[in-house]
Design a protein around this motif. Structure first.
Motif, PDB file in Angstrom:
ATOM      1  N   GLN A  58       8.121   0.893   3.908  1.00 43.76           N
ATOM      2  CA  GLN A  58       6.009   1.129   3.516  1.00 43.76           C
ATOM      3  C   GLN A  58       6.418   1.753   2.315  1.00 43.76           C
ATOM      4  O   GLN A  58       5.247   2.158   1.294  1.00 43.76           O
ATOM      5  N   ASN A 167       0.710  -3.508   0.397  1.00 42.48           N
ATOM      6  CA  ASN A 167       1.623  -3.078   1.668  1.00 42.48           C
ATOM      7  C   ASN A 167       1.327  -4.918   2.145  1.00 42.48           C
ATOM      8  O   ASN A 167       0.791  -5.071   2.865  1.00 42.48           O
ATOM      9  N   SER A 170       2.137  -5.049   6.042  1.00 40.41           N
ATOM     10  CA  SER A 170       1.158  -5.762   6.759  1.00 40.41           C
ATOM     11  C   SER A 170       0.453  -6.663   7.007  1.00 40.41           C
ATOM     12  O   SER A 170       0.272  -7.817   7.464  1.00 40.41           O
ATOM     13  N   TYR A 325       1.774   9.773   3.996  1.00 39.03           N
ATOM     14  CA  TYR A 325       1.163   9.519   4.693  1.00 39.03           C
ATOM     15  C   TYR A 325       0.900  11.508   5.573  1.00 39.03           C
ATOM     16  O   TYR A 325       1.345  11.461   6.471  1.00 39.03           O
ATOM     17  N   GLU A 327      -2.776  12.759   7.635  1.00 38.77           N
ATOM     18  CA  GLU A 327      -4.257  13.162   8.038  1.00 38.77           C
ATOM     19  C   GLU A 327      -5.355  13.729   7.696  1.00 38.77           C
ATOM     20  O   GLU A 327      -5.025  14.970   7.000  1.00 38.77           O
ATOM     21  N   LYS A 364      -5.217   4.624   3.484  1.00 40.86           N
ATOM     22  CA  LYS A 364      -4.572   3.731   4.345  1.00 40.86           C
ATOM     23  C   LYS A 364      -5.564   4.440   5.627  1.00 40.86           C
ATOM     24  O   LYS A 364      -5.895   5.190   6.461  1.00 40.86           O
ATOM     25  N   ALA A 365      -5.920   3.057   6.028  1.00 43.46           N
ATOM     26  CA  ALA A 365      -6.737   2.817   7.400  1.00 43.46           C
ATOM     27  C   ALA A 365      -7.154   1.835   7.674  1.00 43.46           C
ATOM     28  O   ALA A 365      -6.376   0.303   7.306  1.00 43.46           O
ATOM     29  N   LEU A 366      -6.899   1.393   9.553  1.00 46.58           N
ATOM     30  CA  LEU A 366      -6.892   0.075  10.642  1.00 46.58           C
ATOM     31  C   LEU A 366      -8.474  -0.410   9.784  1.00 46.58           C
ATOM     32  O   LEU A 366      -9.521  -0.041  10.340  1.00 46.58           O
ATOM     33  N   SER A 370      -5.801  -4.862  11.196  1.00 45.52           N
ATOM     34  CA  SER A 370      -5.301  -4.695  10.189  1.00 45.52           C
ATOM     35  C   SER A 370      -4.746  -3.423   8.926  1.00 45.52           C
ATOM     36  O   SER A 370      -5.922  -3.342   8.744  1.00 45.52           O
ATOM     37  N   GLU A 371      -3.722  -3.307   8.421  1.00 48.44           N
ATOM     38  CA  GLU A 371      -3.740  -1.918   7.229  1.00 48.44           C
ATOM     39  C   GLU A 371      -3.873  -2.142   6.983  1.00 48.44           C
ATOM     40  O   GLU A 371      -3.630  -3.206   5.836  1.00 48.44           O
ATOM     41  N   VAL A 373      -4.471  -0.869   2.137  1.00 47.05           N
ATOM     42  CA  VAL A 373      -4.197   0.625   1.712  1.00 47.05           C
ATOM     43  C   VAL A 373      -5.014  -0.195   0.717  1.00 47.05           C
ATOM     44  O   VAL A 373      -4.605  -0.731  -0.708  1.00 47.05           O
TER      45      VAL A 373
END
Length: 572
Positions: A58, A167, A170, A325, A327, A364-366, A370-371, A373
């Motif tokens: 990634q 990304n 993804s 990454y 959190e 980065k988040a969903l 889908s991811e 970035v």
């Protein structure tokens, strides 16, 4: 001092190159003599220090990071209606067969890859994985021509040059054809007839190897007290301003990354005993030593430090390092303008992360399954924080401030703006190619910013005014549509009134009738008076804004006689 750092970093690069060449030569040398199974092992072991294997990862940001654009700029085309990223996400979730293989994954040879090189049948390889990018052609922001450059071949290098931070895994996961087949090495039988007949293995002559250069690979050791465990990294070089230490401790897994210019050294261990969520870092720059202290959950002697995890004790170029990454929790959100807010994210309690000037982080988040970035450049809580002497060491705070413009029809910013206080998302370590070295001995710093392209300039202004002894003037030309769009307008005006070395010029493209300042957009006539080069002056120019602004500004600045080494373009 910055000049010394430049020379030291160049020497480190040369050392690494010499060591890489030595390992490569040694691997080739031994492959001529050692039997098959041992030959494979020695090559893998030696070459691992030279370069990462071409396997999927990634990894995105880096050497040609999206924070840096080339003089030629980056190609971006206008997409047809219905061809946005959200439209593409809908296509990938439609159940349509995007590979043409009905869900099968295959092993692809180079010969097979070369066959798929047309607009309607376009395969490409990125980091060892093959994708059918034909369905994605019309959705690619860089246009079809850019994708066709990688048709039927390995497109990893091209991808890294343009937008390594994207990304792709993804975005293209439904287009995955399979993995590239690994070519078997030719067996070299280095045995003489005589030794072969006797079943003896040859003894390689050490004199055939190139001379052993200095090993640039850092090393580590550890010691303990009743209550603490201390890991010490010996970098084998002085740690300059480009040296950054990032420490993460989560669930007993300790990750330490020491960033040394373009290189990165990582320790990654599952600790053998429980520890508290508390870390401290002590850096001895002159001797090149970094000491990380963790606190035991209970006193007692540890027999071992822990078990190695992925990438433990590895020394690589940062561009080859997988992005890591952690959190982070949203702590506060403050309105800056009608459409821009200052988001404050709190790092995990056992994370130590320095944030150098001019670097960016990835969030980065969903989003809708889908991811997604996106890169953002951190700022301070205010333009010039009061009482800087009472602040912690630069970048060592456990809070990260991001100034973000929210686009109602965007993919990522509406999600970011919808977070509640206490919600979390993922944040990377600092990335980007910007270096403070060119600021050595400058007398004039010129900043050209448009919109949120102001964000990297904010900390740069503070750094220059507080740390550059030769500095005579910092001049910011700030482009916006309307007066209400100007970020930190009051703070900039106040700084200009208090600090004689700082000047700010606002330029509005859609001003009100009573606007007293400059009007229009960036053009040569505006810059000719702004970017003045006086006798015995040393100037540096930084540019940041939307892609079209950055590319035009870069051309105009170069037309005015500024050299490449006198200009840095961030991409907004």
């Amino acid at each position: 001092m910055l000049e010394d750092e430049k020379e030291e970093e160049e020497e480190e690069e040369e050392e690494f190159e010499r060591w890489s060449e030595y390992l490569s030569a040694a691997a080739d040398f031994f492959s001529s003599f050692v039997p098959d199974f041992l030959r494979g092992w020695s090559c893998r072991s030696c070459r691992r220090a030279v370069e990462m294997l071409n396997v999927p990862s990634q990894a995105f940001p880096a050497a040609a990071s999206q924070q840096r654009v080339s003089p030629a700029g980056r190609n971006k085309v206008a997409l047809k209606p219905g061809r946005s990223l959200m439209d593409w996400i809908r296509v990938t979730k439609s159940g349509r067969d995007l590979t043409g293989l009905k869900g099968r994954l295959i092993e692809v040879t180079e010969e097979e890859l070369r066959k798929h090189n047309t607009r309607d049948d376009c395969w490409t390889c990125i980091r060892g994985m093959v994708y059918n990018v034909s369905p994605y052609m019309e959705f690619h922001p860089g246009g079809e021509d850019e994708l066709m450059k990688a048709a039927g071949v390995d497109g990893t290098d091209l991808f890294d040059q343009v937008h390594r931070w994207v990304n792709y895994e993804s975005i293209l996961k439904e287009c995955l054809v399979g993995r590239m087949a690994v070519k078997g090495s030719t067996v070299i039988n280095g045995l003489s007839p005589a030794s072969s007949a006797k079943g003896l293995e040859p003894t390689p002559s050490a004199s055939l190897l190139p001379p052993l250069p200095k090993d640039p690979h850092p090393r580590f050791d550890w010691f303990q007290t009743d209550s603490t465990v201390n890991i010490v990294v010996y970098t084998k070089r002085k740690i300059t301003n480009s040296g950054i230490t990032v420490v993460d401790l989560v669930g007993g897994a300790l990750r330490v990354e020491v960033i040394l210019g373009k290189m990165s050294y990582v320790l990654h261990l599952q600790l053998s005993h429980e520890v508290q969520e508390l870390v401290s870092v002590l850096t001895s720059c002159a001797v090149g030593k970094v000491q990380v202290c963790v606190h035991k959950a209970s006193s007692g002697k540890w027999a071992e430090l822990g078990q190695p995890l992925e990438s433990h004790d590895s020394f690589l170029r940062r561009k080859n390092r997988v992005v890591f990454y952690r959190e982070c929790v949203l702590k506060s959100r403050t309105e800056v303008t009608h459409d821009t807010s200052l988001f404050c994210f709190k790092l995990p309690p056992a994370t130590h992360m320095q944030m150098p000037v001019g670097k960016h982080v990835y969030l980065k988040a969903l989003v809708q399954g889908s991811e997604v970035v996106k890169p953002y450049t951190p700022v301070e809580r205010t333009l010039m924080p009061e009482l800087p002497e009472s602040k912690p060491v630069e970048g060592s705070s456990n809070e990260v401030f991001l100034m973000v413009k929210v686009y109602p029809n965007g993919v990522f910013t509406p999600h970011l703006n919808s977070l509640n206080i206490g919600d979390s998302l993922l944040m990377s370590s600092p990335e980007g190619s910007f270096s403070l070295r060119p600021l050595h001995d400058i007398t004039h710093l010129y900043l050209l910013a448009a919109g949120t392209g102001f964000t990297p300039m904010a900390r740069l202004i503070k750094f220059a005014l507080q740390n550059l002894g030769t500095l005579r003037k910092v001049r910011l030309m700030f482009f916006n549509r309307q007066e209400k769009d100007i970020l930190w307008h009051f703070d900039l005006d106040r700084l200009a009134a208090q600090e004689e070395r700082f000047e700010v010029d606002y330029v509005l493209s859609e001003p009100s009738d009573d606007w007293p300042g400059r009007r229009g957009q960036i053009e040569a006539s505006l810059l000719s008076d702004f970017l003045t080069k006086q006798e015995e002056s040393k100037c540096f120019v930084c540019i940041c804004g939307p892609t079209a602004f950055t590319e035009l500004a870069l051309r105009l600045v170069q037309q005015m006689g500024y050299l490449n080494e006198e200009v840095h373009a961030f991409q907004g």
